[in-house]
Design a protein around this motif. Structure first.
Motif, PDB file in Angstrom:
ATOM      1  N   TYR A  48      67.012  98.270  58.799  1.00  9.27           N
ATOM      2  CA  TYR A  48      68.425  98.527  59.071  1.00  9.27           C
ATOM      3  C   TYR A  48      69.147  97.369  58.391  1.00  9.27           C
ATOM      4  O   TYR A  48      69.147  96.251  58.924  1.00  9.27           O
ATOM      5  CB  TYR A  48      68.713  98.506  60.571  1.00  9.27           C
ATOM      6  N   GLN A  73      57.669 104.235  78.341  1.00 11.14           N
ATOM      7  CA  GLN A  73      57.694 102.779  78.578  1.00 11.14           C
ATOM      8  C   GLN A  73      56.733 102.348  79.662  1.00 11.14           C
ATOM      9  O   GLN A  73      56.368 101.177  79.728  1.00 11.14           O
ATOM     10  CB  GLN A  73      59.102 102.358  78.982  1.00 11.14           C
ATOM     11  N   ALA A 124      58.142  97.910  74.780  1.00 14.32           N
ATOM     12  CA  ALA A 124      59.319  97.469  75.526  1.00 14.32           C
ATOM     13  C   ALA A 124      60.600  97.901  74.815  1.00 14.32           C
ATOM     14  O   ALA A 124      60.549  98.422  73.703  1.00 14.32           O
ATOM     15  CB  ALA A 124      59.277  95.951  75.658  1.00 14.32           C
ATOM     16  N   ASN A 125      61.737  97.643  75.435  1.00 16.09           N
ATOM     17  CA  ASN A 125      63.036  97.957  74.811  1.00 16.09           C
ATOM     18  C   ASN A 125      63.140  97.225  73.480  1.00 16.09           C
ATOM     19  O   ASN A 125      62.824  96.038  73.391  1.00 16.09           O
ATOM     20  CB  ASN A 125      64.198  97.496  75.701  1.00 16.09           C
ATOM     21  N   GLY A 126      63.566  97.954  72.468  1.00 18.03           N
ATOM     22  CA  GLY A 126      63.779  97.332  71.158  1.00 18.03           C
ATOM     23  C   GLY A 126      62.517  97.175  70.327  1.00 18.03           C
ATOM     24  O   GLY A 126      62.561  96.607  69.230  1.00 18.03           O
ATOM     25  N   ALA A 127      61.379  97.675  70.807  1.00 19.59           N
ATOM     26  CA  ALA A 127      60.112  97.512  70.073  1.00 19.59           C
ATOM     27  C   ALA A 127      60.092  98.289  68.755  1.00 19.59           C
ATOM     28  O   ALA A 127      59.407  97.910  67.809  1.00 19.59           O
ATOM     29  CB  ALA A 127      58.939  97.955  70.956  1.00 19.59           C
ATOM     30  N   GLY A 128      60.833  99.392  68.720  1.00 25.05           N
ATOM     31  CA  GLY A 128      60.860 100.200  67.493  1.00 25.05           C
ATOM     32  C   GLY A 128      60.382 101.628  67.687  1.00 25.05           C
ATOM     33  O   GLY A 128      60.200 102.363  66.716  1.00 25.05           O
ATOM     34  N   LYS A 129      60.237 102.049  68.933  1.00 25.83           N
ATOM     35  CA  LYS A 129      59.699 103.389  69.215  1.00 25.83           C
ATOM     36  C   LYS A 129      60.618 104.496  68.683  1.00 25.83           C
ATOM     37  O   LYS A 129      60.167 105.419  68.020  1.00 25.83           O
ATOM     38  CB  LYS A 129      59.473 103.564  70.734  1.00 25.83           C
ATOM     39  N   SER A 130      61.919 104.381  69.015  1.00 25.15           N
ATOM     40  CA  SER A 130      62.846 105.426  68.538  1.00 25.15           C
ATOM     41  C   SER A 130      62.955 105.393  67.019  1.00 25.15           C
ATOM     42  O   SER A 130      63.094 106.440  66.381  1.00 25.15           O
ATOM     43  CB  SER A 130      64.243 105.235  69.142  1.00 25.15           C
ATOM     44  N   THR A 131      62.882 104.194  66.455  1.00 26.26           N
ATOM     45  CA  THR A 131      62.932 104.096  64.988  1.00 26.26           C
ATOM     46  C   THR A 131      61.756 104.854  64.379  1.00 26.26           C
ATOM     47  O   THR A 131      61.918 105.566  63.381  1.00 26.26           O
ATOM     48  CB  THR A 131      62.932 102.606  64.568  1.00 26.26           C
ATOM     49  N   PHE A 150      67.619  93.779  58.473  1.00 27.33           N
ATOM     50  CA  PHE A 150      66.638  93.685  59.565  1.00 27.33           C
ATOM     51  C   PHE A 150      65.476  94.643  59.342  1.00 27.33           C
ATOM     52  O   PHE A 150      65.668  95.859  59.219  1.00 27.33           O
ATOM     53  CB  PHE A 150      67.350  93.999  60.888  1.00 27.33           C
ATOM     54  N   ALA A 201      62.923  96.607  60.811  1.00 28.23           N
ATOM     55  CA  ALA A 201      62.647  97.104  62.169  1.00 28.23           C
ATOM     56  C   ALA A 201      61.189  97.543  62.328  1.00 28.23           C
ATOM     57  O   ALA A 201      60.611  97.403  63.406  1.00 28.23           O
ATOM     58  CB  ALA A 201      63.587  98.253  62.503  1.00 28.23           C
ATOM     59  N   GLU A 255      65.953 110.951  72.534  1.00 31.44           N
ATOM     60  CA  GLU A 255      66.203 110.024  73.638  1.00 31.44           C
ATOM     61  C   GLU A 255      67.581 110.314  74.230  1.00 31.44           C
ATOM     62  O   GLU A 255      68.520 110.626  73.504  1.00 31.44           O
ATOM     63  CB  GLU A 255      66.171 108.589  73.087  1.00 31.44           C
ATOM     64  N   GLU A 307      61.393 108.941  75.139  1.00 36.45           N
ATOM     65  CA  GLU A 307      61.812 108.476  76.480  1.00 36.45           C
ATOM     66  C   GLU A 307      62.063 109.612  77.458  1.00 36.45           C
ATOM     67  O   GLU A 307      63.141 109.709  78.042  1.00 36.45           O
ATOM     68  CB  GLU A 307      63.120 107.667  76.370  1.00 36.45           C
TER      69      GLU A 307
HETATM   70  N1  LIG Z   1      71.049 101.905  63.670  1.00 44.03           N
HETATM   71  C1  LIG Z   1      70.609 100.666  63.828  1.00 44.03           C
HETATM   72  N2  LIG Z   1      71.135  99.644  63.143  1.00 44.03           N
HETATM   73  C2  LIG Z   1      70.681  98.379  63.283  1.00 44.03           C
HETATM   74  N3  LIG Z   1      69.648  98.027  64.088  1.00 44.03           N
HETATM   75  C3  LIG Z   1      69.082  99.014  64.788  1.00 44.03           C
HETATM   76  C4  LIG Z   1      69.523 100.381  64.712  1.00 44.03           C
HETATM   77  N4  LIG Z   1      68.754 101.131  65.542  1.00 44.03           N
HETATM   78  C5  LIG Z   1      67.894 100.286  66.105  1.00 44.03           C
HETATM   79  N5  LIG Z   1      68.064  99.020  65.665  1.00 44.03           N
HETATM   80  C6  LIG Z   1      67.270  97.833  66.028  1.00 44.03           C
HETATM   81  O1  LIG Z   1      65.911  98.120  65.719  1.00 44.03           O
HETATM   82  C7  LIG Z   1      65.050  97.632  66.738  1.00 44.03           C
HETATM   83  C8  LIG Z   1      64.218  98.796  67.289  1.00 44.03           C
HETATM   84  O2  LIG Z   1      65.091  99.688  67.980  1.00 44.03           O
HETATM   85  P1  LIG Z   1      64.573 101.055  68.616  1.00 44.03           P
HETATM   86  O3  LIG Z   1      65.758 101.801  69.060  1.00 44.03           O
HETATM   87  O4  LIG Z   1      63.670 101.703  67.643  1.00 44.03           O
HETATM   88  O5  LIG Z   1      63.721 100.507  69.851  1.00 44.03           O
HETATM   89  P2  LIG Z   1      63.028 101.302  71.044  1.00 44.03           P
HETATM   90  O6  LIG Z   1      61.611 100.843  71.087  1.00 44.03           O
HETATM   91  O7  LIG Z   1      63.283 102.746  70.919  1.00 44.03           O
HETATM   92  O8  LIG Z   1      63.798 100.695  72.302  1.00 44.03           O
HETATM   93  P3  LIG Z   1      64.247 101.403  73.701  1.00 44.03           P
HETATM   94  O9  LIG Z   1      63.035 101.411  74.569  1.00 44.03           O
HETATM   95  O10 LIG Z   1      65.292 100.462  74.210  1.00 44.03           O
HETATM   96  O11 LIG Z   1      64.771 102.774  73.386  1.00 44.03           O
HETATM   97  C9  LIG Z   1      65.940  96.970  67.768  1.00 44.03           C
HETATM   98  O12 LIG Z   1      65.924  95.575  67.513  1.00 44.03           O
HETATM   99  C10 LIG Z   1      67.317  97.567  67.510  1.00 44.03           C
HETATM  100  O13 LIG Z   1      68.330  96.641  67.830  1.00 44.03           O
END
Ligand SMILES: Nc1ncnc2c1ncn2[C@@H]1O[C@H](COP(=O)(O)OP(=O)(O)OP(=O)(O)O)[C@@H](O)[C@H]1O
Ligand SMILES: [Mg+2]
Length: 239
Positions: free
Chosen positions: A13, A193, A37-44, A16, A18, A85, A161
């Motif tokens: 991103y 999670q 955990a939150n922010g690990a990158g799962k949704s990405t 960054f 990710a 999600e 999620e």
């Molecule tokens: N569109 C975006 N632009 C910039 N950074 C992003 C974007 N989407 C996610 N991130 C960053 O990428 C990292 C992974 O985010 P992601 O949403 O994939 O995490 P996650 O594991 O799904 O978390 P959660 O359990 O909170 O849903 C995080 O640090 C987040 O801040």
């Protein structure tokens, strides 16, 4: 046989990074879980598989075909569907219309058949079919998101999620339904999670930490304490 192969992908991103060199393998007919955990990158990861993010490195193979960089609509036609999600749905549409949207490409009679099968799986959606989706409870919305996902009759369904903010009894119910969906031959990739719940309800699991796979294995062979250490980046898993 492998239905979905994610091979060494990096996703950015802006500046960054990710996802770092993520590789996953999803066998046809299996239930695979991503834990982290939150922010690990799962949704990405999920969004990249379904074409919403583009990897800057690596490739994604679906049934042997390279789908990385293709548009989400194209990927969905290959048989890959996602329940997003936060169980996003069209708030101002009825439950029934939301479901029918999921199969907009199918013939009328075929759409009705699929609708019937979703109602069989989730009777509450039939009861509420004429209500605006905005009035559904959290659990019912999640069912709607899954229902809409299976309206496309996918070969694989991605669920991000599914248990967020739901009561344990509702979560168990949703996992039971996912098992029925799996028994119908649909492969599942699930984000969860909760470590125990994840291992209990999947065949194979990947632990994601700060955009990397830090542990993987057959769910029944993974040790819960090790998975917890990996999840929180303890000891040897820290980087
Ligand atoms: N569109 C975006 N632009 C910039 N950074 C992003 C974007 N989407 C996610 N991130 C960053 O990428 C990292 C992974 O985010 P992601 O949403 O994939 O995490 P996650 O594991 O799904 O978390 P959660 O359990 O909170 O849903 C995080 O640090 C987040 O801040
Ligand atoms: Mg997420």
């Amino acid at each position: 046989m492998s239905l979905l192969e994610v091979k060494n992908i990096d996703v950015r991103y802006g500046d960054f990074l990710a996802l770092h060199d993520i590789s996953l393998n999803v066998e046809e007919g299996s239930i695979v879980s991503l834990i982290g955990a939150n922010g690990a990158g799962k949704s990405t990861i999920m969004n990249t598989i379904c074409g919403l993010n583009k990897p800057v490195k690596g490739e994604i193979l679906f049934d042997g075909k390279n789908i990385s960089g293709l548009k989400p609509s194209r990927i969905s036609k290959y048989g890959l569907s996602m329940a997003p999600e936060g169980s996003h749905c069209f708030e101002r549409m009825t439950v029934k219309d939301n479901l029918l949207m999921g199969a907009y490409l199918a013939k009328g009679s075929e759409r009705m058949e699929r609708l019937k099968s979703v109602y069989k799986l989730f009777p509450v959606l039939e009861e509420k079919q004429n209500q605006m989706s905005t009035y559904l409870s959290g659990g019912q919305r999640q069912m709607l998101a899954i229902g809409r996902g299976i309206m496309t009759q996918p070969r694989i369904l991605l669920c991000d999620e599914i248990s967020l903010g739901l009561a344990p009894v509702v979560i168990n119910d949703i996992y039971e339904k996912l098992k029925e969906i799996s028994a119908q031959g649909i492969t599942l990739l699930i984000v969860e999670q909760d470590v125990n719940r994840s291992l209990k309800n999947s065949d194979y699991a990947y632990v994601i930490l700060e955009g990397r796979v830090v542990m993987e294995g057959k769910s029944k062979e993974l040790n819960v304490e090790d998975v917890n250490d990996a999840y929180f980046g303890m000891n040897k898993y820290a980087h």
